[in-house]
Design a protein around this motif. Structure first.
Motif, PDB file in Angstrom:
ATOM      1  N   PHE A 122      -2.682   0.159   5.395  1.00  0.00           N
ATOM      2  CA  PHE A 122      -1.597   1.093   5.098  1.00  0.00           C
ATOM      3  C   PHE A 122      -1.370   2.163   6.153  1.00  0.00           C
ATOM      4  CE2 PHE A 122      -3.041  -0.293   0.778  1.00  0.00           C
ATOM      5  CZ  PHE A 122      -1.932  -1.078   0.512  1.00  0.00           C
ATOM      6  N   SER A 148       6.045   6.434   4.263  1.00  0.00           N
ATOM      7  CA  SER A 148       6.506   7.035   5.513  1.00  0.00           C
ATOM      8  C   SER A 148       5.429   7.911   6.120  1.00  0.00           C
ATOM      9  CB  SER A 148       7.760   7.862   5.250  1.00  0.00           C
ATOM     10  OG  SER A 148       7.504   8.861   4.283  1.00  0.00           O
ATOM     11  N   ARG A 194       5.781   0.441   1.346  1.00  0.00           N
ATOM     12  CA  ARG A 194       5.538   1.201   2.560  1.00  0.00           C
ATOM     13  C   ARG A 194       5.483   2.689   2.221  1.00  0.00           C
ATOM     14  NH1 ARG A 194       9.447  -2.588   4.214  1.00  0.00           N
ATOM     15  NH2 ARG A 194       8.695  -4.068   5.772  1.00  0.00           N
TER      16      ARG A 194
END
Length: 323
Positions: free
Chosen positions: A23, A323, A321
């Protein structure tokens, strides 16, 4: 080498995964699923049975009974089988089919509740059935994970100190909110030692634990239709809620990197990374999240494309996802 004479003796394997690879942000995931119950609930189960024995509630004719959406049921099945104690688990339709099979394989009797109570949902219906069984069978003993102090004490004495010893510079600990046992055990241990560790609760959208309106949920584990009796909301630093779509997406992202972990773990990882993105932009905090379970029992649900598409639509299959 670990040498055990019963499944309840294997509780702590002290395995952490650095999620920087999957990640792009360092989050240390403490994996609690490497035991014969397959989850953090093994510690709870062992403590509940030990407390019953210590209090003189276990007799030769005792039958243990508990309400569980899955993980505690499996853990208690293992502990009861190892101790030679009959066990009845009252679960509901959200329980993964493989979880039901696992409990029955270890000799447990499993009742699956199909109709929710009007006010208490499936959890309320499960509790009502347990009370009925105990009224009709005087040798039945309800361990009552929801109100039994042995639940949180197990993590006060085991889980939290293990993390504190391993990470003396810990800044943030992320813990899932279900019955509140793991969460409150950790909150109280770090608080009692006067540390600055922030314990952040991760809950499911649709859970009433932190005052939100209860709603139907499909993935067992975290959350509750009624606020957990042991939960002290004021003692928790912060709480973050994760949708089941994001739980599925996170589980699948972990699996794509070789970490087949459970639904509760997907929820906690998503909540932790979301919180860190908002609150640690400089990426300076030392953060640990507790992974409650492994993913093998979710192969027919969270990891099955047809099941996911039918219940959540194509959005649940999109990459997750931060940011």
């Amino acid at each position: 080498m670990s040498l055990v004479s019963g499944p309840h003796e294997l509780l702590d394997t002290d395995v952490y995964v650095d999620l920087a690879g999957p990640f792009g942000r360092r989050l240390l995931l403490r994996c609690e699923g490497f035991n014969f119950g397959g989850s953090v609930k093994m510690r709870t189960a062992a403590a509940l049975v030990a407390a019953a024995e210590r209090d003189g509630d276990l007799r030769d004719d005792t039958v243990l009974v508990e309400s569980s959406s899955g993980n505690l049921g499996v853990a208690l099945s293992a502990v009861a089988a190892g101790r030679g104690i009959p066990f009845v688990c009252v679960t509901d339709t959200r329980c993964n089919p493989s979880t039901v099979r696992a409990m029955r394989a270890m000799g447990a009797e499993v009742e699956v509740i199909t109709e929710p109570d009007e006010d208490g949902g499936l959890l309320g219906a499960r509790k009502r059935r347990v009370r009925s069984l105990c009224r009709d069978n005087p040798h039945y003993l309800w361990l009552n994970q929801y109100e039994n102090p042995a639940n949180w004490i197990a993590h006060y004495e085991g889980t939290a100190p293990a993390i504190g010893k391993r990470f003396p510079d810990l800044d943030v600990l992320f813990v899932g909110a279900g019955t509140g046992g793991t969460l409150m055990g950790c909150v109280r241990w770090f608080r009692d030692r006067g540390t600055a560790v922030r314990v952040v609760a991760v809950d499911a959208v649709g859970s009433a634990n932190f005052g939100g309106p209860p709603a139907a949920r499909l993935i067992p584990g975290l959350g509750a239709h009624q606020q957990a009796p042991v939960l002290d909301v004021s003692a928790v630093h912060d709480a973050i809620h994760v949708s089941e779509v994001d739980t599925v997406r996170t589980c699948r992202a972990l699996a794509a990197h070789g970490y087949l972990l459970g639904g509760s773990t997907g929820t906690i990882v998503n909540g932790a990374l979301t919180w860190l993105t908002r609150n640690d932009p400089e990426r300076t905090l030392t953060s640990v999240a507790i992974s409650p379970d492994l993913g093998d029992r979710y192969l027919d649900t969270v990891y099955d494309d047809e099941w996911v598409l039918d219940r959540f639509g194509p959005a649940a299959l999109e990459p997750v996802r931060w940011s």
